[in-house]
Design an enzyme around this catalytic site. Structure first.
Site, PDB file in Angstrom:
ATOM      1  CG  HIS A   1      -1.968  -1.017   1.218  1.00 50.98           C
ATOM      2  ND1 HIS A   1      -3.020  -0.991   2.090  1.00 50.98           N
ATOM      3  CD2 HIS A   1      -2.156  -2.111   0.439  1.00 50.98           C
ATOM      4  CE1 HIS A   1      -3.819  -2.019   1.863  1.00 50.98           C
ATOM      5  NE2 HIS A   1      -3.308  -2.714   0.862  1.00 50.98           N
TER       6      HIS A   1
ATOM      7  CD  GLU B   1      -2.009   4.073   3.357  1.00 55.29           C
ATOM      8  OE1 GLU B   1      -3.183   4.266   3.710  1.00 55.29           O
ATOM      9  OE2 GLU B   1      -1.698   3.294   2.438  1.00 55.29           O
TER      10      GLU B   1
ATOM     11  CB  CYS C   1      -6.523  -0.585   5.285  1.00 53.23           C
ATOM     12  SG  CYS C   1      -4.797  -1.149   5.200  1.00 53.23           S
TER      13      CYS C   1
ATOM     14  CB  CYS D   1      -1.945   1.556   6.273  1.00 48.98           C
ATOM     15  SG  CYS D   1      -1.570   0.713   4.703  1.00 48.98           S
TER      16      CYS D   1
END
Length: 149
Positions: free
Chosen positions: A56, A58, A86, A89
């Site tokens: 992701h 992040e 999410c 993260c």
């Protein structure tokens, strides 16, 4: 005096990263990490490119920022991300002890807020920065994806 390096400025930089993800066929989420009004990490989703569910924006940004700083803690940094993090993260942000998280679009199903994921006690959160622009790129991506299938 107007502060040129505000949350809107840095969210626009995160949106540029989201556009890079869009162009690669990745879910268009972008992130930047800022320390003292300076971007120290830029990233976007790479889950398809790397065939890695943990890639992701992040997570990529946390790794780049820690590498830049030479340490794993991001206490004085701000994460700007176009979509609410999410649970994975948000959990990683806890361990980085990041000082601030600023996000654009909310994620009511998978975002950390509705899932009641705990962030580091010292982390401050600001939501809704450039929310419409952050939402629009995601909507555009999924409309295009549906039309291709």
């Amino acid at each position: 005096m107007i502060q040129p390096f505000d949350d809107f400025y840095f969210m626009k930089k995160a949106l540029q990263e989201a556009e890079f993800a869009f162009d690669k066929g990745e879910i268009p989420v972008g992130a930047v990490i800022v320390l003292n009004d300076k971007i120290i990490a830029r990233a976007h989703n790479l889950t398809e490119t790397l065939n890695d569910v943990t890639a992701h924006a992040e997570m990529q940004a946390f790794t780049a920022a820690a590498d830049f700083l030479g340490g794993k803690y991001l206490k004085n940094c701000t994460l700007y991300v176009t979509l609410e993090p999410c649970q994975m993260c948000a959990g990683a942000s806890y361990w980085t002890q990041i000082g601030r998280i600023v996000y654009g679009a909310s994620e009511p199903e998978r975002g950390f807020v509705n899932l009641k994921i705990t962030l580091h006690p010292k982390t401050k959160v600001i939501s809704g920065v450039l929310e419409n622009k952050c939402s629009q790129i995601l909507k555009r991506f999924f409309i295009q994806k549906r039309n291709l299938n």
